[in-house]
Scaffold this motif. Structure first.
Motif, short mmCIF file in Angstrom:
data_model
loop_
_atom_site.label_atom_id
_atom_site.label_comp_id
_atom_site.label_asym_id
_atom_site.label_seq_id
_atom_site.Cartn_x
_atom_site.Cartn_y
_atom_site.Cartn_z
N LEU A 155 0.84 -1.19 0.00
CA LEU A 155 0.00 0.00 0.00
C LEU A 155 0.88 1.24 0.00
O LEU A 155 1.64 1.48 0.94
N VAL A 156 0.78 2.02 -1.08
CA VAL A 156 1.59 3.24 -1.24
C VAL A 156 0.66 4.43 -1.06
O VAL A 156 -0.18 4.71 -1.91
N THR A 157 0.79 5.13 0.06
CA THR A 157 -0.11 6.24 0.37
C THR A 157 0.40 7.54 -0.25
O THR A 157 1.48 7.58 -0.86
N ILE A 179 -2.40 2.06 -4.75
CA ILE A 179 -1.87 3.42 -4.78
C ILE A 179 -2.94 4.38 -4.29
O ILE A 179 -4.06 4.38 -4.80
N GLU A 180 -2.59 5.21 -3.30
CA GLU A 180 -3.55 6.16 -2.75
C GLU A 180 -3.06 7.60 -2.86
O GLU A 180 -3.29 8.41 -1.98
N GLY A 181 -2.37 7.91 -3.92
CA GLY A 181 -1.91 9.27 -4.13
C GLY A 181 -3.05 10.19 -4.53
O GLY A 181 -4.16 9.75 -4.85
N THR A 182 -2.78 11.48 -4.51
CA THR A 182 -3.73 12.49 -4.96
C THR A 182 -3.05 13.33 -6.05
O THR A 182 -1.82 13.32 -6.16
N PRO A 183 -3.82 14.07 -6.85
CA PRO A 183 -3.18 14.91 -7.88
C PRO A 183 -2.15 15.89 -7.31
O PRO A 183 -1.15 16.17 -7.95
N SER A 184 -2.39 16.37 -6.10
CA SER A 184 -1.46 17.34 -5.52
C SER A 184 -0.36 16.67 -4.69
O SER A 184 0.59 17.34 -4.29
N ASN A 185 -0.51 15.39 -4.40
CA ASN A 185 0.49 14.69 -3.57
C ASN A 185 0.59 13.25 -4.07
O ASN A 185 0.07 12.32 -3.48
#
Length: 194
Positions: A155-157, A179-185
């Protein structure tokens, strides 16, 4: 606090105790290991950093197994052949404020994640044999090969990064990468020597 020497194998099983095993917190500590298994059945390990007491290690092989946290605050923890195996049914954290690992194995129940709390360098391989390995936001995992067994999860936050050397591989044998990234992070997986 003391001295442990493994010459060509053998197993030491450690049961009980009041909590985490603190290395070099109240006295000098030394571990020399070229094989064998040091197995903490009930608790984790904290390699404590103090200027009062010394910690020395010469680890070229073998396995250290911990049921619970593994935390290292000593930059001279640099095993060249050790496999660290994190096991058991306790919530657990991996924190390598200093030092490096050689090989890392995750063997946890599927409902209890092993959580990476700091940046980490694994000079050998990461094997997730059971359970979930969660990279907390902003952490960086550097490794050679990464292997995910059946029904495991990496799990990659948000803001976390995985860096694999270009000649190495991330291999899933029925495991999952989440993958739990966001557009800003963004969360990143990249080939990189650094």
């Amino acid at each position: 606090n003391g001295k442990l020497t493994f010459n060509n194998g053998g197993t030491i099983n450690i049961y009980g105790g009041s909590g985490t095993s603190y290395w070099s917190s109240n006295g000098d500590a030394n571990i020399k290991m070229n094989g064998g298994v040091l197995d903490f059945k009930d608790h984790g390990i904290n390699i404590y950093n103090t200027t009062t007491y010394s910690f020395t290690q010469e680890i070229t092989g073998g396995t250290i197994r911990a049921n619970g946290d593994f935390k290292c605050y000593r930059s001279n923890f640099t095993p060249t052949g050790l496999t660290l195996e994190l096991t058991g049914n306790k919530n657990a954290q991996l924190n390598m404020t200093a030092g490096v690992l050689h090989n890392l194995i995750i063997n946890k129940p599927s409902n209890i994640p092993m959580v990476l709390m700091s940046n980490i360098i694994i000079n050998g391989n990461l094997n997730i044999n059971s359970g979930t390995f969660k990279l907390n936001p902003g952490t960086i995992l550097k490794s050679n090969n990464i292997n995910l067994a059946n029904n495991t999860t990496l799990l990659v936050t948000e803001g976390a990064k995985i860096r694999i050397k270009p000649s190495k591989s991330l291999i899933s044998n029925g495991g999952f990468i989440k993958i739990e990234g966001t557009p800003s992070n963004k969360a990143l997986i990249e080939a990189s020597e650094t």
